[in-house]
Write a protein that holds these residues in place. Structure first.
Motif, PDB file in Angstrom:
ATOM      1  N   ILE A 390      74.519  26.274  -7.112  1.00 26.56           N
ATOM      2  CA  ILE A 390      74.326  25.730  -8.271  1.00 26.56           C
ATOM      3  C   ILE A 390      74.769  26.782  -9.484  1.00 26.56           C
ATOM      4  CG2 ILE A 390      71.994  25.674  -9.594  1.00 26.56           C
ATOM      5  CD1 ILE A 390      72.020  23.702  -7.639  1.00 26.56           C
ATOM      6  N   THR A 391      74.906  27.876  -9.190  1.00 31.73           N
ATOM      7  CA  THR A 391      75.642  28.790 -10.031  1.00 31.73           C
ATOM      8  C   THR A 391      77.129  28.468 -10.261  1.00 31.73           C
ATOM      9  OG1 THR A 391      74.490  30.518  -9.208  1.00 31.73           O
ATOM     10  CG2 THR A 391      76.062  31.351 -10.344  1.00 31.73           C
ATOM     11  N   GLY A 392      77.904  27.980  -9.213  1.00 34.24           N
ATOM     12  CA  GLY A 392      79.108  27.470  -9.389  1.00 34.24           C
ATOM     13  C   GLY A 392      79.104  26.318 -10.149  1.00 34.24           C
ATOM     14  N   MET A 393      78.234  25.517  -9.940  1.00 34.07           N
ATOM     15  CA  MET A 393      78.239  24.322 -10.488  1.00 34.07           C
ATOM     16  C   MET A 393      78.176  24.597 -12.058  1.00 34.07           C
ATOM     17  SD  MET A 393      76.053  21.586  -8.196  1.00 34.07           S
ATOM     18  CE  MET A 393      76.021  20.190  -9.274  1.00 34.07           C
ATOM     19  N   LEU A 394      77.346  25.248 -12.658  1.00 37.37           N
ATOM     20  CA  LEU A 394      77.104  25.521 -13.923  1.00 37.37           C
ATOM     21  C   LEU A 394      78.146  26.267 -14.428  1.00 37.37           C
ATOM     22  CD1 LEU A 394      74.875  25.693 -16.066  1.00 37.37           C
ATOM     23  CD2 LEU A 394      74.150  27.751 -15.362  1.00 37.37           C
ATOM     24  N   PHE A 395      78.849  27.152 -13.686  1.00 31.42           N
ATOM     25  CA  PHE A 395      79.994  27.969 -14.504  1.00 31.42           C
ATOM     26  C   PHE A 395      81.121  26.940 -14.487  1.00 31.42           C
ATOM     27  CE2 PHE A 395      83.940  29.846 -13.387  1.00 31.42           C
ATOM     28  CZ  PHE A 395      84.278  30.780 -14.331  1.00 31.42           C
ATOM     29  N   PHE A 396      81.354  26.197 -13.439  1.00 29.01           N
ATOM     30  CA  PHE A 396      82.620  24.967 -13.812  1.00 29.01           C
ATOM     31  C   PHE A 396      82.149  24.134 -14.863  1.00 29.01           C
ATOM     32  CE2 PHE A 396      83.326  26.145  -9.066  1.00 29.01           C
ATOM     33  CZ  PHE A 396      84.301  26.948  -9.495  1.00 29.01           C
ATOM     34  N   TYR A 397      80.767  23.720 -14.882  1.00 27.95           N
ATOM     35  CA  TYR A 397      80.673  22.817 -16.144  1.00 27.95           C
ATOM     36  C   TYR A 397      80.965  23.511 -17.355  1.00 27.95           C
ATOM     37  CZ  TYR A 397      77.972  19.566 -19.120  1.00 27.95           C
ATOM     38  OH  TYR A 397      77.497  18.622 -20.110  1.00 27.95           O
TER      39      TYR A 397
END
Length: 655
Positions: A390-397
């Motif tokens: 989830i953290t990675g998804m938020l960062f890449f978004y």
């Protein structure tokens, strides 16, 4: 001479790295922890979870024993909080490779009426207690009809006839493996050269162990009241842990005593393989063959459609180009099909601003999905790294906001033939459209979770952090992308657009009906994989086949592009030049079928889901998911159709 010394250092370092890699591949942040005999192992607790309600609650919301040092939060990243995980310390404490039995934990105060009713409610709702040791969730094995079943966590209690029994004695088993340190030389670098110093007797020679497994057996045992015992004292009488019987009946105004025991067992499980027990799937071969079969069939069908389609268009163009000028002029008078809409095919669509915004957000979501799944497939977001997905998804978004702004503004300028006016407004809309809808959905659901006192509710402080991330990172990056999109040259249309729009002849069937039906083919590429993803989200199962998910994502993108191309060509052939929105929804309509599948999953697979709040949460999260999928797949369809129409009309010159 100096270069020779430097080369020796590099050769030695490379040699050491090769030896280290040969011993096993450890991902960043997931190195093994060495414990010496007698070292303390601290057990942590996560939120109570249930597939009956899908609402997590804090472990200490029930009358359990509190740790001596007080309750401390152990959340490590933003993703854990967004997932509803509340990892806290616990009073359970072990000593490495030291078996202990009949350890007294505490005796609660007499249960109040509120605590008694809450315990009964949590038992009725089948809540599970989740305990963690060295980042491994406790696993529980049960036998049913000759099959061994695996569960993470253990139930709070059980209802037998009209009585409610609590599991107040836990039998832990910690699986350990002897720590294996590579027999390597240490390199001590000086300013002149490198010196190899062999490792002698050092601290590393002390025997140590790694935790490679964590099992729990819950028992219900009737303790005798003994207020003089302190935490971690030896319980005076023998405790027989029999999971097949229950004895500790909870009653109002009566206390509950908690005890535990722990044993250590050395196993030949390598540290990198310790998650294998959690990732095993029953009937995995059947699932794999089923998925692969579906992928091959769909790829074959999509390939046939693409070949037929390209051959048809290529033959049409070749036949036209082989004619001489007089024949072309005569043919222009007798044109039919897509050649008749040459003066209208690039006419601006209705609501062009909304189309640009949705395409920009789709690029951002699709890019986030591709990068996140790729990193997960490479192992950087494994189940062992809780919350990193989830953290990675938020960062890449957030970072890909620059791509969203660029694509949206450049498309805007292309539609208006290079006019820069309004690009700032388009950039702001891109930055606020999907995040705004997401915040609206999550805020509504959050009020429901707040009202239920669930740990799944996002704290107010986290809400503030998310808003700051939105307006301090995502919005500026989107505006920067929009600025570069405004500076980039717009895509020039190969033909001129007539001032008076052409009348579209009446169709035999509604064109939107075909558009909505087109989503069935993309849905066919992912509906089997969708079952595993839904089971992971709602049934508490671990999803780990990210490599295969990446293949499915690539296949989905290809099929969405092909479906949109075919439908755009079909509409142009019947002189329907309003292809902009139809190409978007031809592939984006897969979201409708995913939402219908979600409703089907709720009715037939989540039968135990109880209460309107739980159903509302499920449908709300499903709505958010299909909105993101619609934008991503619709963007793929639109961009592929735009490229095709541009290519088609630039390949033949018509006046």
């Amino acid at each position: 001479m100096e270069s020779f010394h430097n080369s020796k250092i590099w050769v030695l370092l490379i040699f050491m790295a090769i030896i280290e890699l040969g011993q096993g591949f450890y991902l960043p942040g997931s190195y093994p922890h060495k414990y010496g005999i007698g070292d303390y192992l601290n057990v942590k607790v996560n939120s109570l979870t249930s597939i009956d309600t899908e609402m997590p609650f804090s472990y200490y919301s029930l009358p359990f024993c509190l740790p001596k040092e007080g309750v401390k939060d152990s959340a490590e990243n933003l993703g854990e909080l967004l997932m509803g995980d509340r990892i806290e310390n616990s009073p359970y404490r072990f000593k490495m490779y030291t078996n202990e039995t009949e350890i007294y934990l505490c005796q609660t105060k007499p249960l109040s009426s509120e605590e008694f009713n809450l315990l009964k409610k949590r038992i009725d709702e089948m809540y599970q207690v989740n305990v963690i040791l060295d980042n491994l969730p406790a696993i529980r094995y049960t036998q049913k009809e000759g099959f061994m079943l695996r569960w993470t966590g253990y139930p709070v209690g059980v209802k037998v006839q009209e009585g409610y029994y609590i599991f107040n004695h836990l039998k832990f088993k910690v699986l350990v493996h002897k720590y294996e340190e590579t027999d390597m030389a240490r390199v001590m670098g000086t300013g002149e050269a490198a010196e190899v110093i062999p490792i002698g007797n050092s601290k590393s020679d002390i025997p140590g162990y790694m935790v490679v497994g964590f099992e729990v057996v819950p028992c219900s045992f009737q303790h005798s009241p003994n207020p003089r015992l302190n935490m971690y004292d030896k319980y005076p009488t023998s405790i027989k842990c029999d999971p097949g019987t229950v004895a500790m009946l909870i009653k109002e105004n009566e206390p509950i005593a908690f005890t535990y025991e722990v044993s250590f067992e050395e196993r030949d499980i390598k540290w990198p393989s310790r998650w294998d027990a959690y990732l095993k799937m029953e009937g995995a071969k059947v699932h794999w063959f089923s998925i692969l079969n579906s992928l091959m069939v769909i790829t074959f069908l999509a390939g046939i459609v693409l070949v037929i389609f390209l051959r048809t268009v290529r033959r049409d163009l070749t036949r036209y180009e082989e004619l001489d000028k007089e024949a072309q002029a005569q043919m222009n008078e007798e044109l039919s099909g897509w050649k008749l809409v040459v003066g209208d095919v690039f006419r601006a669509p209705s609501n062009p601003s909304l189309l640009c915004v949705m395409v920009g957000d789709g690029v951002q979501i699709l890019g986030m999905a591709v990068v996140t799944i790729l990193f997960a497939a490479l192992g950087f977001m494994s189940p062992a790294s809780r919350g990193t997905l989830i953290t990675g998804m938020l960062f890449f978004y957030l970072v890909l906001g620059i791509a969203a702004g660029y694509v949206a503004v450049r498309l805007w300028r292309t539609i208006y033939v290079g006019d820069n006016k309004g690009w700032v407004s388009v950039s702001w809309k891109v930055a606020c459209f999907f995040p705004g809808l997401s915040f609206l959905i999550f805020t509504t659901l959050n009020f429901l979770l707040w009202g239920s006192h669930s740990t799944g509710a996002i704290p107010f402080s986290l809400f503030v952090i998310l808003i700051l991330l939105w307006f301090c990172i995502s919005v500026p990056l989107t505006l920067i992308g929009g600025y570069y999109g405004a500076k980039a040259p717009h895509i020039e249309f190969p033909v001129r657009t007539n001032q008076i729009p052409r009348e579209i002849p009446p169709q035999k069937y509604p064109s939107w009906l075909l558009v909505l039906g087109a989503g069935t083919l993309p849905f066919g590429t992912l509906f089997i994989e969708l079952f595993f993803i839904m089971s992971s989200i709602w049934m508490g199962r671990v999803y780990y086949v990210f490599g295969f998910l990446f293949v499915v994502l690539v296949l989905l993108v290809v099929v969405c592009a092909e479906v949109s191309l075919v439908l755009t060509y079909m509409h142009l052939c019947v002189e329907d030049y309003k292809w902009w929105w139809k190409s978007f929804f031809a592939s984006g309509s897969v979201a409708i079928y995913i939402f219908l599948y979600s409703v089907n999953y709720l009715i037939f697979d989540l039968k135990s889901l109880s209460g309107p709040v739980s159903a509302t949460l499920y449908l709300g999260y499903s709505l958010f998911m299909v909105l993101a999928i619609m934008l991503a797949t619709g963007t793929v369809g639109f961009l592929s159709s735009f490229w095709f129409v541009h290519y088609l009309f630039s390949s033949v010159k018509l006046d």
